[in-house]
Design an enzyme around this catalytic site. Structure first.
Site, PDB file in Angstrom:
ATOM      1  N   ASP A 458     -53.157  54.785 -60.316  1.00 15.51           N
ATOM      2  CA  ASP A 458     -51.709  54.991 -60.276  1.00 15.51           C
ATOM      3  C   ASP A 458     -51.068  54.505 -61.575  1.00 15.51           C
ATOM      4  O   ASP A 458     -51.668  53.758 -62.354  1.00 15.51           O
ATOM      5  CB  ASP A 458     -51.131  54.225 -59.074  1.00 15.51           C
ATOM      6  CG  ASP A 458     -49.905  54.894 -58.479  1.00 15.51           C
ATOM      7  OD1 ASP A 458     -49.240  55.672 -59.197  1.00 15.51           O
ATOM      8  OD2 ASP A 458     -49.599  54.623 -57.300  1.00 15.51           O
ATOM      9  N   ASP A 528     -44.966  62.087 -54.045  1.00  6.92           N
ATOM     10  CA  ASP A 528     -44.723  61.124 -52.965  1.00  6.92           C
ATOM     11  C   ASP A 528     -43.908  61.770 -51.851  1.00  6.92           C
ATOM     12  O   ASP A 528     -43.781  61.205 -50.769  1.00  6.92           O
ATOM     13  CB  ASP A 528     -43.949  59.908 -53.503  1.00  6.92           C
ATOM     14  CG  ASP A 528     -44.861  58.919 -54.222  1.00  6.92           C
ATOM     15  OD1 ASP A 528     -46.091  59.096 -54.167  1.00  6.92           O
ATOM     16  OD2 ASP A 528     -44.327  57.973 -54.833  1.00  6.92           O
TER      17      ASP A 528
HETATM   18  C1  GLA Z   1     -47.046  54.936 -55.759  1.00  4.46           C
HETATM   19  C2  GLA Z   1     -47.853  56.077 -55.186  1.00  4.46           C
HETATM   20  C3  GLA Z   1     -47.985  55.904 -53.694  1.00  4.46           C
HETATM   21  C4  GLA Z   1     -48.609  54.540 -53.396  1.00  4.46           C
HETATM   22  C5  GLA Z   1     -47.794  53.444 -54.033  1.00  4.46           C
HETATM   23  C6  GLA Z   1     -48.468  52.101 -53.892  1.00  4.46           C
HETATM   24  O1  GLA Z   1     -45.724  55.017 -55.383  1.00  4.46           O
HETATM   25  O2  GLA Z   1     -47.307  57.303 -55.512  1.00  4.46           O
HETATM   26  O3  GLA Z   1     -48.770  56.936 -53.144  1.00  4.46           O
HETATM   27  O4  GLA Z   1     -49.927  54.529 -53.892  1.00  4.46           O
HETATM   28  O5  GLA Z   1     -47.583  53.678 -55.410  1.00  4.46           O
HETATM   29  O6  GLA Z   1     -47.726  51.071 -54.419  1.00  4.46           O
END
Ligand code: GLA
Length: 705
Positions: A458, A528
């Site tokens: 990420d 997301d």
């Molecule tokens: C980001 C990602 C989510 C999750 C969060 C965890 O927002 O897009 O899918 O993994 O981080 O903190």
């Protein structure tokens, strides 16, 4: 042979034609020694079609007609330069003339390297063209060489400029958006002047994506001339689409020159990212299929590119940071029962990571949450028949972390300036070799000591105060490139050390989706936003440039973004149009839903080859119709899948004849074990479809008999 080099007549200047199955790209050396673009478009049959060298000679008023293949800045022309430098003596004008060239033949890919050199200074530019005959695509990049002793400062080094033929009008398509609303298709008539698609925050990103399409007016999914391309870079980039008053239209693209500078020492070479582009006469749909096929064959890691991707369960929306053995196992047991193949534990397993305000950077397992480490959980997940995957965000640190307390100088920062946080975190200076080594070490440990088969990488904030106070002299503005290259290098090394691990690129959703990171990852977390109706739009834009095999989406409970419920069918149908995942709280699901989910996962396993490795046809856009539809055709043509989504029926049932594509006209096809129709009928008359209600969907299997 796809590269033809002529000058048949002694004394005449060299001229090249780069042919693919359906396209030609031509340029040559003009009488002044400059490399000039001549043509790019539908394949032309004869060399004489290019009107020979001389016809494209540099004009007396070059501001009108500068067609240089790689324009350098400094002489009497005013288009976007590909190269702008400052020599050690302060001179800032470059004159690049042709020196020599070499052709290399490969398996389906021929490479032409043309070397240009400055007339006075020890500066060469090698233009590399890799011609992908089968996909009607050409990769371009430039290698800038300092063959002298003194440093040369690079101020702008683009990968390429693509020039399209003169037309009365062009339609420009770009992908724009925001967090939770990525890949929105924007289509405008190209106005005069410059349109800039750019990113200046350190990572490719939501608001724009390094992709373009230029099409003739009125082009559709199935018809019309489309020139299209994508830049393989995950850091700051710009694509400059320029239409002059003289109807010259070009797309220049590469690393952004904003706040950029690179010190090229004597003997060093700077290589730009690849900018790939192609042409088709068959509309946007074909442009996408050419890119998808190329990504599978030449961009994605080849050791896994053709292996079906597993069905994933990810616990993020259920447990967030509050992970422990018990709650992960509760989810894992139900996931295994449904047929999930890979169980992923997301954020929260390390350091003091109880929320997003602390712990990032401390990559040791939290011993309150997992007293005996990750081993017992991984074993238990494996015993359920699933592989285990985990979330990391290696480029980041919370100020409230042991890592930051020990190394406050490891983040980008300027003295005397605040260090702005985003999501309570700072960006680690991955341009620094010691930071790179730290990331490689902890990731290597994690993978060596645990049976982990999947990493979700990420990247949740962008750069601010991008200082590197103790950078080697004159190199502090190289971070925009060094950071991205650093991430690529880390991924390259980790992949080599730990083969068999699947990698996912995530950046707060689809914030790092591009061809630059694609050689190091298998898939992208698309957004997301898991609202499946919103995702129809996001998916449409995503597939314009990126293959469905790279698109990960989960079936979740009601997503907070719009807060509206959807049927399980609708959620599954959306998620099944790429790599299928689940992220719902299964402990709250009634038995009937669990059974239904298991049935969907079983069907997905039957059809995933077609979805992941077939051809994609966007039959109807959610932007244009209440009923949108996407079709996949398997590589051997034997199976086709149609996913149809109706947002709302008005005035009764929505009936239509959905015209399919890509079938064998002469073959017969059975639809869901019911009626049989010829390919010709399905493509010309259409597949009968009737849907009623709000947010209803249907998946149809069309099999050759
Ligand atoms: C980001 C990602 C989510 C999750 C969060 C965890 O927002 O897009 O899918 O993994 O981080 O903190």
């Amino acid at each position: 042979m796809s590269i033809i080099q002529t000058p048949q007549t002694p004394g005449s200047q060299p001229f090249w034609v780069l042919n693919t199955q359906n396209t030609s790209y031509a340029y040559g050396v003009n009488e002044l020694g400059y490399l000039e673009h001549v043509y790019w478009g539908a394949r032309l049959p004869a060399y004489s079609d290019y009107q020979g060298p001389g016809a494209y000679a540099r004009r007396i008023t070059p501001e009108r007609y500068s067609h240089e293949e790689y324009p350098a800045w400094g002489d009497y022309k005013f288009n976007e330069p590909c190269l702008k430098v400052r020599f050690a003596d302060g001179v800032r004008a470059v004159f690049l003339k042709w020196v020599d060239s070499a052709v290399e033949h490969g398996d389906g890919v021929d490479t032409l390297t043309v070397t240009l050199a400055d007339q006075h200074y020890p500066l060469q530019v090698k233009l590399v063209y890799r011609v992908f005959e089968a996909y009607d695509l050409i990769e371009r990049c430039a290698q800038v060489v300092n063959s002298g002793g003194e440093p040369i400062e690079l101020e702008q080094v683009l990968s390429a400029v693509w020039e399209v033929p003169r037309r009365d009008a062009y339609q420009l398509t770009t992908l724009n958006g925001k967090w939770g609303g990525e890949f929105q298709i924007q289509r405008v008539e190209l106005p005069m002047g410059k349109q800039v698609v750019e990113r200046r925050r350190g990572a490719s990103g939501f608001d724009s994506n390094p992709f373009f399409a230029l099409a003739e007016a009125g082009a559709t999914e199935t018809h019309g001339d489309v020139w299209f391309g994508a830049l393989a870079f995950s850091g700051n980039y710009k694509l400059v689409v320029e239409r002059t008053a003289f109807e010259q239209v070009t797309v220049s693209g590469g690393i952004h020159d904003f706040d950029f500078s690179w010190r090229l020492d004597g003997g060093e070479t700077f290589e730009t990212p690849v900018f790939v582009a192609g042409f088709t006469e068959a509309g946007y749909g074909e442009a996408s299929r050419l890119l998808h096929a190329y990504e599978l064959a030449a961009v994605l890691p080849q050791e896994t590119a053709h292996t079906p991707r597993p069905v994933v369960y990810n616990s993020w929306y259920v447990t967030e940071f509050d992970v422990n053995f018990e709650n992960q196992m509760k989810a894992a047991k139900l996931a295994a029962r449904l047929g999930v193949e890979l169980f992923v534990m997301d954020d929260g397993w390390f350091g003091q990571r109880h929320h997003d305000r602390a712990g990032l950077g401390d990559w040791t397992v939290n011993s309150d949450k997992f007293p005996e480490g990750l081993g017992p959980l991984i074993q238990a997940v494996k015993a359920l028949g699933m592989d285990f995957g985990i979330w990391v965000e290696p480029e980041m640190v919370n100020p409230d972390s042991d890592l930051y307390r020990a190394h406050p100088d490891w983040v980008y920062h300027f003295p005397n300036r605040p260090r702005s946080t985003g999501r309570n975190q700072l960006v680690l200076n991955v341009s620094r070799p010691d930071v790179q080594a730290f990331i490689i070490d902890f990731m290597d440990d994690l993978l060596a000591n645990n049976d982990i088969k999947f990493i979700k990488w990420d990247m949740n904030r962008h750069f601010s105060e991008p200082g590197w106070p103790d950078a080697p002299a004159g190199r502090d503005r190289e971070i925009w490139v060094r950071h991205t290259r650093g991430v690529y290098d880390i991924l390259r090394q980790l992949r080599a050390k730990h083969p068999g691990v699947i990698w996912e690129s995530c950046s707060g959703g689809g914030g790092r989706v591009d061809l630059g990171v694609m050689p190091f990852i298998e898939q992208f977390w698309m957004s997301d936003n898991t609202d499946p109706y919103d995702d129809l739009f996001i998916q449409e834009g995503f597939t314009l440039a990126y293959a469905p095999v790279t698109r990960m989406m989960w079936v979740t409970d009601a997503n907070w973004i719009n807060g509206r419920p959807f049927t399980l069918d609708y959620r599954f149908h959306l998620a099944m149009m790429g790599v299928l995942g689940m992220g719902a709280d299964l402990t709250k699901w009634p038995e009937a839903d669990l059974d239904k989910a298991a049935a969907y996962i079983a069907v997905y396993k039957e059809i995933r080859d077609t979805v992941q490795f077939g051809q994609l046809y966007r039959l109807r856009s959610p932007r244009e119709s209440a009923l949108s539809a996407t079709q996949f055709v398997s590589a051997d043509g034997g199976e086709s899948l149609v996913f149809a989504f109706l947002s709302a029926s008005v005035f009764g049932e929505f009936r239509t004849m959905l015209r399919l594509q890509g079938l064998d006209a002469d073959a017969s096809y059975q639809i869901d074990d019911h009626i049989t129709l010829s390919g010709q009928a399905l493509m010309k008359r259409g597949l009968p479809l009737a849907l009623k209600g709000s947010f209803v969907s249907q998946m149809l299997r069309v099999r050759r008999v």
